[in-house]
Design a protein around this motif. Sequence first.
Motif, mmCIF file in Angstrom:
data_model
loop_
_atom_site.group_PDB
_atom_site.id
_atom_site.type_symbol
_atom_site.label_atom_id
_atom_site.label_comp_id
_atom_site.label_asym_id
_atom_site.label_seq_id
_atom_site.Cartn_x
_atom_site.Cartn_y
_atom_site.Cartn_z
ATOM 1 N N LEU A 28 0.798 -1.227 0.000
ATOM 2 C CA LEU A 28 0.000 0.000 0.000
ATOM 3 C C LEU A 28 0.832 1.280 0.000
ATOM 4 N N ILE A 29 2.081 1.203 0.460
ATOM 5 C CA ILE A 29 2.898 2.420 0.518
ATOM 6 C C ILE A 29 3.731 2.624 -0.740
ATOM 7 N N ILE A 30 3.607 1.718 -1.707
ATOM 8 C CA ILE A 30 4.373 1.835 -2.946
ATOM 9 C C ILE A 30 3.458 2.348 -4.059
ATOM 10 N N PRO A 31 3.734 3.537 -4.606
ATOM 11 C CA PRO A 31 2.900 4.089 -5.680
ATOM 12 C C PRO A 31 2.732 3.110 -6.849
ATOM 13 N N VAL A 33 2.017 0.296 -7.401
ATOM 14 C CA VAL A 33 1.922 -1.069 -6.882
ATOM 15 C C VAL A 33 0.744 -1.183 -5.919
ATOM 16 N N ASN A 34 0.379 -0.060 -5.290
ATOM 17 C CA ASN A 34 -0.708 -0.111 -4.309
ATOM 18 C C ASN A 34 -2.067 -0.464 -4.927
ATOM 19 N N PHE A 35 -2.159 -0.447 -6.261
ATOM 20 C CA PHE A 35 -3.386 -0.933 -6.901
ATOM 21 C C PHE A 35 -3.582 -2.415 -6.591
ATOM 22 N N ILE A 36 -2.479 -3.121 -6.397
ATOM 23 C CA ILE A 36 -2.550 -4.540 -6.032
ATOM 24 C C ILE A 36 -3.239 -4.679 -4.682
ATOM 25 N N GLY A 37 -2.960 -3.717 -3.790
ATOM 26 C CA GLY A 37 -3.609 -3.726 -2.481
ATOM 27 C C GLY A 37 -5.111 -3.573 -2.586
ATOM 28 N N LEU A 38 -5.563 -2.699 -3.499
ATOM 29 C CA LEU A 38 -7.000 -2.540 -3.724
ATOM 30 C C LEU A 38 -7.593 -3.817 -4.305
ATOM 31 N N GLU A 63 -3.997 -10.014 -12.010
ATOM 32 C CA GLU A 63 -5.440 -9.968 -11.751
ATOM 33 C C GLU A 63 -5.747 -8.997 -10.622
ATOM 34 N N LEU A 64 -4.934 -9.036 -9.559
ATOM 35 C CA LEU A 64 -5.122 -8.121 -8.431
ATOM 36 C C LEU A 64 -4.955 -6.671 -8.876
ATOM 37 N N PHE A 65 -3.973 -6.437 -9.736
ATOM 38 C CA PHE A 65 -3.701 -5.085 -10.213
ATOM 39 C C PHE A 65 -4.894 -4.545 -11.009
ATOM 40 N N VAL A 66 -5.422 -5.342 -11.914
ATOM 41 C CA VAL A 66 -6.569 -4.930 -12.747
ATOM 42 C C VAL A 66 -7.802 -4.700 -11.874
ATOM 43 N N ASP A 67 -8.039 -5.618 -10.939
ATOM 44 C CA ASP A 67 -9.187 -5.465 -10.038
ATOM 45 C C ASP A 67 -9.041 -4.203 -9.191
ATOM 46 N N GLY A 68 -7.803 -3.905 -8.801
ATOM 47 C CA GLY A 68 -7.549 -2.704 -8.017
ATOM 48 C C GLY A 68 -7.863 -1.439 -8.788
ATOM 49 N N ILE A 69 -7.528 -1.426 -10.063
ATOM 50 C CA ILE A 69 -7.833 -0.273 -10.908
ATOM 51 C C ILE A 69 -9.348 -0.078 -11.014
#
Length: 231
Positions: A28-31, A33-38, A63-69
């Motif tokens: 979450l603290i990495i710009p 990359v934090n989309f993965i957290g979402l 998949e996590l990255f796309v879902d986060g977006i």
Amino acid sequence: MSINENITDSLQYPIKDWKKIITLGIILIIPIVNFIGLGYYSRIIKSTLTGLDEVPDFEGIEELFVDGIKIFIICIIYSIIPLIFYAFSVIFARSETVTSATTTSSIFSSYLPGLTGIPLVFLMLAVILTLIISIFAYIGLANMIYHDNEIGAALRYSEILDIIATIGWRNYILWWIVLTLIIIFAGFIISIVGGILLYFILGILVLLLGYSYLIIFQARSIALIIAFRRG
């Protein structure tokens, strides 16, 4: 499942796997990359809706990255109206600022909302709208995730209202109030303690673990209220 059972389960859920809390906090603290957290937030809800009690893994990063977006897009859509009112509060505050001030403090204050009169009204409206919209946004996000992250599902208000009606407006509002109070209170404590301990480096760990824990807790609680309805 009662509201008490929902909250109790959700509070205990994150500590089933501290490694996941730490991993999420770092992400979450990495710009960018934090989309993965979402996306992981989405995965927790989906995992719970399928009946799983284990904290999910971080596999399938793309998949996590796309879902986060997708979650980020929906959050922006739901935030547009409150942001407009907040923008008005800033604009009116600046228009009322004494432009002839020359001191550093006065120059700095010209960028802060003057919390009186019209600016205060717009700010209060922004806060009230944010709270009201969050009532529907929680269900909207969960509905999107339930429908395999179809963005349109987050905006199908007839479905959202049907879900809330099935849960029961009284039960849902009570749950929302409890969840909101926990997040606000816990977030405040984490910020204060983390801010104080920043002088000893430990503050970073407090902030990292604290907010990561809250995100997992919130996702679990939202999923349980939906799972109860769908069950």
